[in-house]
Design a protein around this motif. Structure first.
Motif, PDB file in Angstrom:
ATOM      1  N   LYS A  23       0.826  -1.211   0.000  1.00 32.47           N
ATOM      2  CA  LYS A  23       0.000   0.000   0.000  1.00 32.47           C
ATOM      3  C   LYS A  23       0.859   1.261   0.000  1.00 32.47           C
ATOM      4  O   LYS A  23       0.558   2.242  -0.695  1.00 32.47           O
ATOM      5  CB  LYS A  23      -0.926   0.003   1.220  1.00 32.47           C
ATOM      6  N   SER A  82      -5.335  -7.446  -5.979  1.00 32.49           N
ATOM      7  CA  SER A  82      -5.098  -7.093  -4.580  1.00 32.49           C
ATOM      8  C   SER A  82      -4.146  -5.905  -4.472  1.00 32.49           C
ATOM      9  O   SER A  82      -4.359  -5.014  -3.638  1.00 32.49           O
ATOM     10  CB  SER A  82      -4.549  -8.288  -3.808  1.00 32.49           C
ATOM     11  N   ALA A  85      -6.167  -2.879  -5.262  1.00 28.46           N
ATOM     12  CA  ALA A  85      -7.085  -2.547  -4.172  1.00 28.46           C
ATOM     13  C   ALA A  85      -6.348  -1.927  -2.989  1.00 28.46           C
ATOM     14  O   ALA A  85      -6.771  -0.899  -2.444  1.00 28.46           O
ATOM     15  CB  ALA A  85      -7.840  -3.801  -3.733  1.00 28.46           C
ATOM     16  N   PHE A  86      -5.236  -2.537  -2.589  1.00 24.10           N
ATOM     17  CA  PHE A  86      -4.502  -2.026  -1.434  1.00 24.10           C
ATOM     18  C   PHE A  86      -3.947  -0.626  -1.670  1.00 24.10           C
ATOM     19  O   PHE A  86      -3.789   0.150  -0.724  1.00 24.10           O
ATOM     20  CB  PHE A  86      -3.356  -2.977  -1.061  1.00 24.10           C
ATOM     21  N   VAL A  94     -10.500  -3.258   2.141  1.00 23.89           N
ATOM     22  CA  VAL A  94      -9.971  -4.336   1.299  1.00 23.89           C
ATOM     23  C   VAL A  94     -10.170  -5.677   1.991  1.00 23.89           C
ATOM     24  O   VAL A  94     -10.674  -6.643   1.398  1.00 23.89           O
ATOM     25  CB  VAL A  94      -8.481  -4.124   0.989  1.00 23.89           C
ATOM     26  N   GLY A 146     -11.167   0.226  -6.777  1.00 25.83           N
ATOM     27  CA  GLY A 146     -10.489  -0.616  -5.795  1.00 25.83           C
ATOM     28  C   GLY A 146     -11.452  -1.536  -5.071  1.00 25.83           C
ATOM     29  O   GLY A 146     -11.096  -2.672  -4.724  1.00 25.83           O
ATOM     30  N   HIS A 147     -12.683  -1.085  -4.821  1.00 21.51           N
ATOM     31  CA  HIS A 147     -13.680  -1.943  -4.177  1.00 21.51           C
ATOM     32  C   HIS A 147     -14.057  -3.101  -5.092  1.00 21.51           C
ATOM     33  O   HIS A 147     -14.173  -4.250  -4.638  1.00 21.51           O
ATOM     34  CB  HIS A 147     -14.930  -1.134  -3.828  1.00 21.51           C
ATOM     35  N   ALA A 150     -11.199  -5.567  -5.091  1.00 27.54           N
ATOM     36  CA  ALA A 150     -11.153  -6.383  -3.876  1.00 27.54           C
ATOM     37  C   ALA A 150     -12.216  -7.476  -3.908  1.00 27.54           C
ATOM     38  O   ALA A 150     -11.966  -8.620  -3.496  1.00 27.54           O
ATOM     39  CB  ALA A 150     -11.334  -5.506  -2.642  1.00 27.54           C
TER      40      ALA A 150
END
Length: 296
Positions: A23, A82, A85-86, A94, A146-147, A150
């Protein structure tokens, strides 16, 4: 057994640290470049974790090649999603979405494996999705790609678990892991070269190496944990990552979840644990959680 549980808790803490490092690298590199270096460094350390009765040079010898390739491709796609998303949404959100995976396994098992699912497990599925709604709250605040990434990650993780159920007793660990690392390096390498590859400086390289070390460390600690305790006793430690998501998000990224988010995370964790309990009552073991990470 306490030693196994402690090792499992440290393993998931190590995974969470890897996710936090990833991240922190968001905006500095593309998703593919982060994935390439993390896979590269994790693979270097995982090279020394092969079982004594297996050889890496034979990893390509498979009994069910198509299933192995499908599992590796699902793991690669899961890894890319991932990372995205992170690097775009809060850690807690996440994890809330990714932890839908065991509930999606319940759904997929009825379709693919033709398993019978009782009312308690369906209740866990409904509760899990309700918990995610409390965390994400669509319609009340802005949703990002990003949602979606995830959630897709959770679906791919569930697919990987379904595939692992049929592969675990037929394929070598070096085959499953070797295919994942090989495909990951190839896919992310091509993606990085095709987008905007930038050579990391020494400081950035150290952070990328740390992400790989934390991932490999989690894998190694998991292997050690199952030597001291059965998987169905270790599986609940998976949800300790919810705590790490809150702690790491608050301390390093100024992400402070509100009360509704905390309640939603608790509901997601409880629904996953209920699924695990029902699996153990029905089958005597936990089959939705193979106790390995489906991505690097």
């Amino acid at each position: 057994m306490p030693n196994g549980i402690l090792l499992a808790l440290i393993a998931y803490a190590s995974y969470s640290c890897s996710d936090a490092v990833i991240k922190s690298l968001g905006g500095q590199f593309t998703v593919f470049e982060i994935g390439f270096f993390v896979t590269l460094f994790a693979g270097c350390f995982l090279f020394f974790t092969r079982p004594a009765d297996e050889r890496w040079r034979d990893f390509w010898r498979t009994k069910r090649p198509w299933a192995v390739q499908a599992r590796a491709l699902a793991g690669i796609a899961s890894g890319v999603l991932s990372v995205y998303a992170f690097t775009t949404i809060p850690l807690a959100e996440v994890y809330a979405l990714i932890f839908l995976a065991p509930l999606l396994v319940t759904i997929l098992s009825t379709v693919i494996l033709k398993e019978r699912v009782g009312p308690w497990r369906w209740l866990a599925v409904v509760a899990g999705f309700a918990g995610v709604m409390l965390v994400v709250r669509p319609g009340f605040r802005e949703l990002h790609l990003g949602h979606l990434a995830a959630f897709a990650n959770a679906f791919l993780a569930a697919t990987s678990v379904i595939l692992m159920r049929s592969l675990a007793r037929q394929e070598k660990r070096t085959t499953i892991l070797g295919a994942l690392v090989g495909y990951g390096l190839l896919f992310n390498g091509v993606g990085a070269a095709a987008t905007s590859f930038s050579l990391p400086n020494l400081g950035q390289l150290v952070w990328l190496m740390l992400a790989g070390i934390f991932t490999a460390g989690g894998q190694l600690l998991q292997l050690l944990a199952v030597k001291y305790a059965p998987a169905n006793r270790i599986a609940p430690t998976h949800y300790s990552q919810i705590v790490w998501a809150v702690v790491l998000g608050a301390f390093f990224f100024n992400e402070y979840p509100d009360m509704l988010t905390m309640v939603g995370l608790a509901v997601v964790g409880a629904s996953g644990l209920l699924t695990m309990v029902r699996e153990e009552v029905r089958l005597g073991t936990v089959r939705w959680n193979p106790f390995t990470r489906t991505r690097l």
